[in-house]
Design a protein around this motif. Structure first.
Motif, short mmCIF file in Angstrom:
data_model
loop_
_atom_site.label_atom_id
_atom_site.label_comp_id
_atom_site.label_asym_id
_atom_site.label_seq_id
_atom_site.Cartn_x
_atom_site.Cartn_y
_atom_site.Cartn_z
N GLU A 22 -20.62 -92.24 -5.12
CA GLU A 22 -22.07 -92.32 -4.90
C GLU A 22 -22.82 -91.49 -5.94
OE1 GLU A 22 -22.81 -92.85 -0.20
OE2 GLU A 22 -21.66 -91.05 -0.73
N ILE A 23 -22.29 -90.33 -6.26
CA ILE A 23 -22.90 -89.48 -7.28
C ILE A 23 -22.83 -90.17 -8.64
CG2 ILE A 23 -22.69 -87.28 -8.51
CD1 ILE A 23 -21.68 -86.08 -5.87
N ARG A 24 -21.70 -90.78 -8.91
CA ARG A 24 -21.55 -91.51 -10.18
C ARG A 24 -22.60 -92.60 -10.31
NH1 ARG A 24 -16.71 -95.02 -9.69
NH2 ARG A 24 -18.28 -96.41 -8.82
N LEU A 25 -22.83 -93.36 -9.24
CA LEU A 25 -23.81 -94.45 -9.28
C LEU A 25 -25.23 -93.93 -9.41
CD1 LEU A 25 -22.29 -96.90 -6.63
CD2 LEU A 25 -22.16 -97.04 -9.12
N ILE A 43 -26.07 -80.43 -16.27
CA ILE A 43 -25.48 -79.15 -15.87
C ILE A 43 -24.76 -79.33 -14.54
CG2 ILE A 43 -25.97 -76.74 -15.36
CD1 ILE A 43 -28.51 -77.02 -17.07
N GLN A 44 -23.47 -79.14 -14.56
CA GLN A 44 -22.65 -79.45 -13.39
C GLN A 44 -23.02 -78.59 -12.18
OE1 GLN A 44 -18.41 -79.88 -14.22
NE2 GLN A 44 -18.85 -80.25 -16.38
N GLY A 45 -23.27 -77.31 -12.39
CA GLY A 45 -23.61 -76.44 -11.27
C GLY A 45 -24.90 -76.86 -10.60
N LYS A 46 -25.91 -77.20 -11.39
CA LYS A 46 -27.19 -77.63 -10.84
C LYS A 46 -27.04 -78.95 -10.09
CE LYS A 46 -32.02 -78.57 -12.04
NZ LYS A 46 -32.07 -79.77 -11.18
N LEU A 47 -26.29 -79.88 -10.67
CA LEU A 47 -26.07 -81.17 -10.00
C LEU A 47 -25.34 -80.96 -8.68
CD1 LEU A 47 -25.05 -83.39 -13.05
CD2 LEU A 47 -27.18 -83.53 -11.74
N ALA A 48 -24.37 -80.06 -8.67
CA ALA A 48 -23.62 -79.79 -7.44
C ALA A 48 -24.55 -79.26 -6.36
CB ALA A 48 -22.50 -78.79 -7.72
N ARG A 49 -25.47 -78.36 -6.73
CA ARG A 49 -26.43 -77.83 -5.75
C ARG A 49 -27.38 -78.92 -5.28
NH1 ARG A 49 -26.26 -73.60 -9.50
NH2 ARG A 49 -28.22 -74.28 -10.46
N GLU A 60 -15.69 -84.84 -11.42
CA GLU A 60 -14.97 -86.11 -11.34
C GLU A 60 -15.90 -87.29 -11.60
OE1 GLU A 60 -13.19 -86.11 -7.52
OE2 GLU A 60 -11.62 -84.67 -8.04
N ALA A 61 -17.12 -87.22 -11.05
CA ALA A 61 -18.09 -88.30 -11.27
C ALA A 61 -18.46 -88.40 -12.75
CB ALA A 61 -19.34 -88.06 -10.43
N LEU A 62 -18.62 -87.25 -13.40
CA LEU A 62 -18.97 -87.24 -14.82
C LEU A 62 -17.83 -87.76 -15.68
CD1 LEU A 62 -20.89 -83.84 -15.09
CD2 LEU A 62 -21.86 -86.14 -15.15
N LEU A 63 -16.60 -87.48 -15.28
CA LEU A 63 -15.45 -88.00 -16.03
C LEU A 63 -15.42 -89.52 -15.98
CD1 LEU A 63 -12.61 -85.47 -15.06
CD2 LEU A 63 -13.62 -85.81 -17.33
N TRP A 68 -16.87 -94.66 -19.08
CA TRP A 68 -17.75 -95.80 -19.34
C TRP A 68 -18.52 -95.64 -20.65
CZ3 TRP A 68 -20.57 -96.84 -14.02
CH2 TRP A 68 -19.63 -97.33 -13.09
N GLY A 69 -18.48 -94.43 -21.22
CA GLY A 69 -19.22 -94.18 -22.45
C GLY A 69 -20.66 -93.78 -22.23
N LEU A 70 -21.04 -93.51 -20.98
CA LEU A 70 -22.44 -93.18 -20.69
C LEU A 70 -22.75 -91.71 -20.93
CD1 LEU A 70 -23.11 -95.30 -17.48
CD2 LEU A 70 -23.84 -95.76 -19.81
N VAL A 71 -21.74 -90.85 -20.82
CA VAL A 71 -21.93 -89.43 -21.13
C VAL A 71 -20.80 -89.00 -22.05
CG1 VAL A 71 -23.02 -89.01 -18.89
CG2 VAL A 71 -20.57 -88.56 -19.16
N GLU A 72 -20.99 -87.85 -22.69
CA GLU A 72 -19.96 -87.34 -23.58
C GLU A 72 -19.92 -85.82 -23.49
OE1 GLU A 72 -21.18 -89.11 -27.19
OE2 GLU A 72 -22.92 -87.81 -27.47
N THR A 73 -18.75 -85.27 -23.76
CA THR A 73 -18.56 -83.82 -23.74
C THR A 73 -18.55 -83.30 -25.17
OG1 THR A 73 -17.24 -83.99 -21.72
CG2 THR A 73 -17.07 -81.96 -22.97
N GLN A 74 -19.36 -82.29 -25.42
CA GLN A 74 -19.46 -81.70 -26.75
C GLN A 74 -19.17 -80.21 -26.66
OE1 GLN A 74 -23.47 -82.69 -27.91
NE2 GLN A 74 -22.91 -84.75 -28.57
N ASP A 75 -18.49 -79.69 -27.68
CA ASP A 75 -18.19 -78.26 -27.72
C ASP A 75 -19.49 -77.45 -27.68
OD1 ASP A 75 -15.54 -78.85 -27.89
OD2 ASP A 75 -15.44 -78.68 -30.08
N ASN A 76 -19.49 -76.45 -26.82
CA ASN A 76 -20.62 -75.52 -26.68
C ASN A 76 -21.89 -76.16 -26.13
OD1 ASN A 76 -19.01 -73.45 -27.88
ND2 ASN A 76 -19.58 -74.20 -29.92
N ARG A 77 -21.83 -77.44 -25.77
CA ARG A 77 -23.02 -78.09 -25.21
C ARG A 77 -22.78 -78.66 -23.82
NH1 ARG A 77 -26.89 -82.00 -27.89
NH2 ARG A 77 -27.99 -81.20 -26.08
N GLY A 78 -21.54 -78.74 -23.42
CA GLY A 78 -21.23 -79.30 -22.11
C GLY A 78 -21.34 -80.81 -22.12
N VAL A 79 -21.81 -81.37 -21.01
CA VAL A 79 -21.89 -82.83 -20.85
C VAL A 79 -23.32 -83.29 -21.12
CG1 VAL A 79 -21.55 -84.76 -19.27
CG2 VAL A 79 -20.06 -82.76 -19.13
#
Length: 234
Positions: A22-25, A43-49, A60-63, A68-79
């Motif tokens: 549901e979070i993924r959608l 920001i994962q912590g904010k989304l969790a709250r 897990e939702a972000l992974l 799907w290619g909709l988000v990406e992980t970058q060094d020192n920037r997070g998701v």
């Protein structure tokens, strides 16, 4: 005088905990409708709250969105929300071309009269929506058409892989279809006819060429500076 019973205390109600899918959608739709634009940091912590779940569930939702290619992980920037370049979109269409060709080949010998009739009708609905300039409906029905073929192919791995590019059907350019609606209808019917007549080589060739038309049109419009992809909301 009889003593009155104390009024019952109001019961605390807790919000239903959202599941990972549901979070993924929800996040996917925020990307599609422009609420989360390209480059936005998630920001994962904010989304969790916000969702009332653990950071692990959000991760897990972000992974899945990353797959799907909709988000990406970058060094020192997070998701962050992915930036879609023309080159990246063309690469994805190259993969789609191969996979949908395979799907059409696998459909041969599996399509019965009912499926053939239903998909021909769907192809005509796509055409009708296109000639009426209802591109949101046209794209939605087109995604359904191709997804039905992949399902009919009966390959679970192929079905899972298709999920990683299926969202590309929600991307188009402002007011410019990649092919004449009559040509699209002709191609859809050609694919169905070759599958129904159990011609695997011809079915695969027709399906691959159908996707290749879109890929070549994207390259052509990009070279002319006329291609600006955006997400459809339907």
């Amino acid at each position: 005088m009889p003593q009155q019973a104390p009024e019952p205390k109001p019961r605390k109600t807790s919000r239903r905990r959202l599941a990972r899918h549901e979070i993924r959608l929800i996040l996917r739709d925020r990307i599609f409708n422009g609420e989360c634009r390209a480059g936005t940091k998630l920001i994962q912590g904010k989304l969790a709250r916000d969702f009332g779940v653990s950071v692990g569930v959000v991760r897990e939702a972000l992974l899945e969105l990353q797959a799907w290619g909709l988000v990406e992980t970058q060094d020192n920037r997070g998701v962050t929300v992915s930036r879609w370049s023309v080159d990246r979109l063309v690469e994805s269409y190259e993969i789609r071309e191969v996979l949908e060709g395979l799907a059409a080949r696998r459909c041969c010998g599996r399509m019965d009269d009912e499926s053939y009739s239903r998909l021909r009708n769907l192809a005509r609905q796509i055409h009708q929506a296109s000639v009426s300039d209802d591109w949101d409906t046209s794209c939605r029905l087109d995604r359904e058409f191709h997804h039905c073929l992949i399902q009919l192919g009966g390959n679970r791995t192929l079905l899972r892989l298709s999920d990683s590019y299926r969202f590309l059907g929600k991307m188009m350019w402002w007011g410019r279809p990649y092919a004449d609606p009559a040509i699209t209808l002709q191609k859809h019917l050609e694919i169905l006819d070759e599958i129904y007549q159990n011609h695997p080589d011809a079915a695969e060739r027709a399906a691959r060429e159908h996707v290749a038309v879109a890929r070549r049109k994207i390259i052509e419009l990009a070279a002319q500076g006329e291609f600006e992809p955006h997400w459809l909301t339907s």
